[in-house]
Design an enzyme around this catalytic site. Structure first.
Site, PDB file in Angstrom:
ATOM      1  N   HIS A  94      -7.868  15.178   3.378  1.00 53.71           N
ATOM      2  CA  HIS A  94      -7.059  14.016   2.991  1.00 53.71           C
ATOM      3  C   HIS A  94      -7.212  13.724   1.502  1.00 53.71           C
ATOM      4  CE1 HIS A  94      -6.800  13.258   7.319  1.00 53.71           C
ATOM      5  NE2 HIS A  94      -5.800  12.444   7.052  1.00 53.71           N
TER       6      HIS A  94
ATOM      7  N   GLY B 176       0.826  -1.210   0.000  1.00 48.18           N
ATOM      8  CA  GLY B 176       0.000   0.000   0.000  1.00 48.18           C
ATOM      9  C   GLY B 176       0.858   1.256   0.000  1.00 48.18           C
TER      10      GLY B 176
ATOM     11  N   PRO C 233      -3.344   7.140  15.918  1.00 46.68           N
ATOM     12  CA  PRO C 233      -4.125   7.659  14.796  1.00 46.68           C
ATOM     13  C   PRO C 233      -3.274   8.535  13.881  1.00 46.68           C
ATOM     14  CG  PRO C 233      -4.978   8.498  16.905  1.00 46.68           C
ATOM     15  CD  PRO C 233      -3.810   7.628  17.222  1.00 46.68           C
ATOM     16  N   ASN C 234      -2.175   9.062  14.418  1.00 45.66           N
ATOM     17  CA  ASN C 234      -1.276   9.856  13.577  1.00 45.66           C
ATOM     18  C   ASN C 234       0.148   9.716  14.101  1.00 45.66           C
ATOM     19  OD1 ASN C 234       0.014  11.920  12.051  1.00 45.66           O
ATOM     20  ND2 ASN C 234      -2.007  12.816  11.710  1.00 45.66           N
TER      21      ASN C 234
ATOM     22  N   LYS D 146      -8.748   7.824   0.664  1.00 40.08           N
ATOM     23  CA  LYS D 146      -8.969   7.476   2.080  1.00 40.08           C
ATOM     24  C   LYS D 146     -10.360   6.883   2.258  1.00 40.08           C
ATOM     25  CE  LYS D 146      -8.602   9.344   6.763  1.00 40.08           C
ATOM     26  NZ  LYS D 146      -7.886   8.170   7.248  1.00 40.08           N
TER      27      LYS D 146
ATOM     28  N   THR E 122      -3.263   1.814  10.853  1.00 41.61           N
ATOM     29  CA  THR E 122      -4.552   1.801  10.154  1.00 41.61           C
ATOM     30  C   THR E 122      -5.594   2.491  11.025  1.00 41.61           C
ATOM     31  OG1 THR E 122      -3.886  -0.345   9.323  1.00 41.61           O
ATOM     32  CG2 THR E 122      -6.178   0.299   8.937  1.00 41.61           C
TER      33      THR E 122
END
Ligand code: NAP
Length: 249
Positions: A138, A11, A109-110, A142, A83
């Site tokens: 984004h 990915g 989350p980040n 996404k 993820t």
């Protein structure tokens, strides 16, 4: 050397993570997993049995991440999860699996340090300027909205903000969702366009003034120092840990 397996290796994030792991002298890239298996394994359990990793890094999809994480924890492999899209119920399942297997799990989350600082500054500002809205922007590939960062930011603001109603009480949405989503009364607006990577602006309004706190990830490399740090620290953690700020010095 910590043996690291990357799930979602083909990915956008996964490819960058594989390079970051390969380039770090303290980490050993033992293999990658992706559903289409181009140059990597297709099945996570098979890959774990074959490569015997100590840590699995997951950058896959919101619909498969929980299953991936539980598979790794049940095979006693520590996990670092990038993820997004995991809800509270899923996180609770991960916490229980981490504890029962005595194998640590880390979720952020980040992973960009600037984004973590944005969240911490936003929490600080919300004590003094409780009227706040979040705009997250984004790339258009996404899958989940709002972003995990926006949800985490709203949760951190809620921790310090007194119960607060903002906007006009008689406000009417002439078109449904015109005012965005809502977490504890904090409005979140999600923009999806080609050209963006990951961006967020937290806007506070006060008497005769506004304050904007903005973070921009221009490149996926912005997440790599955080991912690499988490891969090195996760084995020293216990149970489930959420948020990069928890492992920064
Ligand atoms: P992406 O390009 O779609 O990559 C996901 C990869 O995982 C794809 O190659 C996908 O294959 C593969 N995959 C799907 N199901 C799988 C499974 N069961 N097992 C193994 N691999 C599987 O997405 P991305 O842009 O890299 O983003 C990945 C995730 O990271 C998203 O949730 C995103 O929000 C998140 N993210 C987090 C951060 C952070 O700092 N925490 C930063 C950026 C992105 P297919 O394409 O065939 O489905």
């Amino acid at each position: 050397m910590i043996r690291v397996l990357v799930n979602g290796a083909n990915g956008r994030m996964g490819r960058t993570v594989c390079e970051a792991v390969k380039n770090d002298p303290d980490l050993e890239f033992v293999g990658g997993v992706d559903v289409f298996g181009d140059g990597v394994e297709r099945d996570l359990k098979t890959a774990i049995e074959k490569f015997q990793p100590q840590v699995m890094i997951d950058f896959t999809r919101p619909d498969v991440v929980l299953e991936n994480v539980l598979t790794a924890l049940n095979l006693k492999v520590a996990v670092v999860v990038g993820t997004t899209g995991l809800n509270d119920e899923s996180k609770e399942k991960i916490r229980l699996a981490a504890e029962s297997n005595q194998t640590p799990a880390f979720i952020a989350p980040n992973f960009a340090i600037g984004a973590v600082l944005m969240m911490l500054f936003a929490r600080q500002a919300a004590k003094y300027l409780p009227d706040v809205e979040i705009i997250e922007l984004h790339h258009d590939k996404k899958l989940d909205a709002p972003s995990g960062t926006a949800i985490q930011t709203a949760a951190m603001i809620s921790e310090v903000r007194e119960k607060h109603t903002q906007g006009h009480p008689d406000e009417v949405e002439k078109i449904p969702c015109a005012r965005g989503a809502q977490i504890d009364g904090i409005r979140i607006h999600s923009v999806r366009l080609p050209g963006y990577v990951a961006h967020q602006e937290v806007i506070f309004g006060g008497l005769g003034q506004t304050l904007s706190i903005r973070h921009d990830s221009m490149d996926r490399n912005s997440f790599m120092p955080g991912v690499v740090l988490a891969a090195k620290k996760v084995l020293d953690l216990k149970g489930l840990t959420v948020g990069l700020e928890k492992i920064l010095d």
